[in-house]
Design an enzyme around this catalytic site. Structure first.
Site, PDB file in Angstrom:
ATOM      1  N   ARG A 184      -3.570   1.996  -7.260  1.00 28.43           N
ATOM      2  CA  ARG A 184      -4.769   2.089  -7.920  1.00 28.43           C
ATOM      3  C   ARG A 184      -4.843   1.839  -9.408  1.00 28.43           C
ATOM      4  O   ARG A 184      -5.868   1.712  -9.897  1.00 28.43           O
ATOM      5  CB  ARG A 184      -5.137   3.669  -7.515  1.00 28.43           C
ATOM      6  CG  ARG A 184      -4.189   4.574  -7.878  1.00 28.43           C
ATOM      7  CD  ARG A 184      -4.336   5.692  -7.123  1.00 28.43           C
ATOM      8  NE  ARG A 184      -3.208   6.747  -7.120  1.00 28.43           N
ATOM      9  CZ  ARG A 184      -3.293   8.028  -6.707  1.00 28.43           C
ATOM     10  NH1 ARG A 184      -4.150   8.435  -5.991  1.00 28.43           N
ATOM     11  NH2 ARG A 184      -2.215   8.696  -6.884  1.00 28.43           N
TER      12      ARG A 184
ATOM     13  N   ARG B  40      -8.741  -4.446  -3.540  1.00 25.57           N
ATOM     14  CA  ARG B  40      -9.579  -3.376  -2.819  1.00 25.57           C
ATOM     15  C   ARG B  40     -11.084  -3.681  -2.801  1.00 25.57           C
ATOM     16  O   ARG B  40     -11.793  -2.967  -1.921  1.00 25.57           O
ATOM     17  CB  ARG B  40      -9.423  -2.028  -3.380  1.00 25.57           C
ATOM     18  CG  ARG B  40      -8.092  -1.346  -3.089  1.00 25.57           C
ATOM     19  CD  ARG B  40      -7.867  -0.989  -1.911  1.00 25.57           C
ATOM     20  NE  ARG B  40      -8.752   0.506  -1.663  1.00 25.57           N
ATOM     21  CZ  ARG B  40      -9.738   1.016  -1.297  1.00 25.57           C
ATOM     22  NH1 ARG B  40     -10.494   0.002  -0.691  1.00 25.57           N
ATOM     23  NH2 ARG B  40     -10.373   2.148  -1.535  1.00 25.57           N
TER      24      ARG B  40
ATOM     25  N   ARG C  60       3.805   5.841  -6.447  1.00 23.20           N
ATOM     26  CA  ARG C  60       2.416   5.321  -6.372  1.00 23.20           C
ATOM     27  C   ARG C  60       2.418   4.270  -7.376  1.00 23.20           C
ATOM     28  O   ARG C  60       1.139   4.146  -7.859  1.00 23.20           O
ATOM     29  CB  ARG C  60       1.169   6.474  -6.500  1.00 23.20           C
ATOM     30  CG  ARG C  60       1.334   7.535  -5.174  1.00 23.20           C
ATOM     31  CD  ARG C  60       1.146   7.028  -3.881  1.00 23.20           C
ATOM     32  NE  ARG C  60      -0.293   6.963  -3.564  1.00 23.20           N
ATOM     33  CZ  ARG C  60      -1.196   8.076  -3.366  1.00 23.20           C
ATOM     34  NH1 ARG C  60      -0.533   9.187  -2.767  1.00 23.20           N
ATOM     35  NH2 ARG C  60      -2.571   7.647  -3.104  1.00 23.20           N
TER      36      ARG C  60
ATOM     37  N   ASP D 260       1.494   3.860   4.104  1.00 19.87           N
ATOM     38  CA  ASP D 260       0.746   4.947   3.885  1.00 19.87           C
ATOM     39  C   ASP D 260       1.359   6.113   4.563  1.00 19.87           C
ATOM     40  O   ASP D 260       1.946   5.521   5.848  1.00 19.87           O
ATOM     41  CB  ASP D 260      -0.608   5.199   3.935  1.00 19.87           C
ATOM     42  CG  ASP D 260      -1.176   6.508   3.454  1.00 19.87           C
ATOM     43  OD1 ASP D 260      -1.260   6.835   2.385  1.00 19.87           O
ATOM     44  OD2 ASP D 260      -1.618   7.395   4.423  1.00 19.87           O
TER      45      ASP D 260
ATOM     46  N   TYR E 216      -1.699  17.137   7.575  1.00 18.63           N
ATOM     47  CA  TYR E 216      -2.708  16.362   7.897  1.00 18.63           C
ATOM     48  C   TYR E 216      -3.234  16.560   9.317  1.00 18.63           C
ATOM     49  O   TYR E 216      -4.240  16.517   9.476  1.00 18.63           O
ATOM     50  CB  TYR E 216      -2.575  15.007   7.345  1.00 18.63           C
ATOM     51  CG  TYR E 216      -2.422  14.730   6.027  1.00 18.63           C
ATOM     52  CD1 TYR E 216      -3.523  14.737   4.937  1.00 18.63           C
ATOM     53  CD2 TYR E 216      -1.076  14.601   5.145  1.00 18.63           C
ATOM     54  CE1 TYR E 216      -3.415  14.758   3.880  1.00 18.63           C
ATOM     55  CE2 TYR E 216      -1.230  14.609   4.040  1.00 18.63           C
ATOM     56  CZ  TYR E 216      -2.224  14.387   3.040  1.00 18.63           C
ATOM     57  OH  TYR E 216      -2.183  14.299   1.718  1.00 18.63           O
TER      58      TYR E 216
END
Ligand code: CP3
Length: 336
Positions: A28, A37, A24, A73, A147
């Site tokens: 972020r 974003r 990652r 993703d 998921y």
């Protein structure tokens, strides 16, 4: 000059310095990503090649890491198979019509490269720019299934386990369908130009080792064997896998990724000759730089050899991590 230390380490070869990248890393914690974003949601970013490539490049330029990861993703694969998925800020992926039966599984389309042309384009753009290897990835079938069955992130996986125990035949069918799709999805990425692949089984550590062996491992073994001839190193990553690490490592791959819940020395013993990737606790990055660097030194001193070691965290970079600390840690690792 092309920096291939990451690839050499995957094959257990000696390298002039220890290669490092962070799970990652393209996201972020970086200022450029946060700016993007404000204008675009995550799925738009991942599905727009110019933007996705820009996000993948930021940690290379800013942090100086030795590998890039495709900005994508794990849920892009089920989207390409016809599932409706939304990514909700601060929650994660939400799946429409979660899977409850064999009929639901039959509605999944096989993966076709034509349904993810944008990813092929992102890979091609990145390969033109990069002087470090590009890592492609997919989730493993268990993590994807979790998921698809839960419909949202969970920390108990009760629907998933109930499905697995109550409907073992439908479970095997789902694992089979997902495994075929994962093989086609990763083969597409490799054909487009990724130079290594990582399979994230982020949540499989919630299973009993015997259930892992029965319900999951044969499918994962099949995926790794199918990718064997592709000529790129294959990384098998999971969290909380200490108690099942011998089984988890019993796949045909070059690298095993482990988290911080196991000492690297013990992990290395259980995985044998394969290279090891990991395993600083991402929370360590919230401490002072001195603590961060000394935690890395402690990790390094536990390893029997530097060959076949790829420095990384045990899971993704936390959103509150400072990019300056990541940069300084990279310099520290390269100075070892
Ligand atoms: O973290 C892991 O365990 C790695 C495997 C994984 C990814 N996505 C890979 C990824 C998992 C389990 C997911 C699911 C997912 N998708 C979550 C977690 C939900 C949960 O159950 O806790 C979330 C929040 C998303 C949506 C998502 N994916 C966002 C918001 C982003 C952007 C940036 C970020 O890191 O927050 C992504 C990108 C993403 N997901 C990447 C990867 C490998 C690319 C970025 C990188 O690796 O550098």
């Amino acid at each position: 000059m092309f920096n291939d230390t990451f690839i050499q380490a995957c094959y257990g070869k000696p390298t002039p310095r220890i290669p490092v990248w962070f799970m990652r890393q393209a996201g972020r914690s970086l200022p450029g990503y946060r700016e993007l974003r404000k204008k675009y949601d995550v799925l738009t970013l991942t599905q727009t090649p110019e933007l996705a490539a820009q996000v993948s490049l930021e940690p290379i330029q800013r942090l100086g890491v030795d590998a890039a990861i495709l900005f994508a993703d794990i849920m892009l694969l089920p989207i390409a198979m016809g599932k409706e998925v939304k990514v909700v800020d601060n929650v994660g992926p939400i799946v429409d019509d979660p899977i409850t039966s064999s009929e639901d599984i039959q509605k999944l389309r096989p993966f076709e490269p034509d349904n993810a042309v944008y990813l092929q384009q992102t890979v091609k753009l990145l390969r033109r720019e990069l002087q470090v290897p590009l890592i492609g990835f997919s989730a493993a079938p268990f993590t994807l299934a979790s998921y698809l069955i839960e419909g949202q992130p969970t920390r108990t996986w009760l629907k998933t386990k109930r499905f697995m125990f109550e409907q073992p035949e439908a479970w095997a069918q789902l694992m089979g369908v997902l495994s075929e799709a994962i093989i086609a999805y990763l083969s597409m990425q490799i054909t487009a130009g990724v130079q290594a692949v990582q399979i994230f089984d982020s949540w499989v550590g919630c299973l009993a080792p015997s259930d892992y062996r029965t319900f999951v491992l044969p499918h994962v073994q099949k995926i790794f064997l199918a990718l064997k001839g592709e000529g790129v190193p294959r990384i098998h990553f999971g969290t909380n896998t200490g108690a099942m690490l011998r089984d988890f490592s019993n796949v045909d791959c070059e690298v095993i990724g482990v988290d911080w819940r196991i000492d690297v020395a013990q992990a290395k013993m259980l995985i044998g000759n394969k290279a090891i990737q990991g395993n600083l606790d991402p929370a360590v990055l919230l401490a002072s730089q001195e603590t961060i660097n000394s935690k890395f030194d402690e990790l390094l001193s536990g390893l029997p050899s530097r060959d076949g070691f790829i420095a990384n965290l045990g899971h993704g970079v936390l959103p509150e991590t400072s990019d300056k600390k990541l940069t300084t840690l990279v310099e520290h690792i390269h100075g070892k």
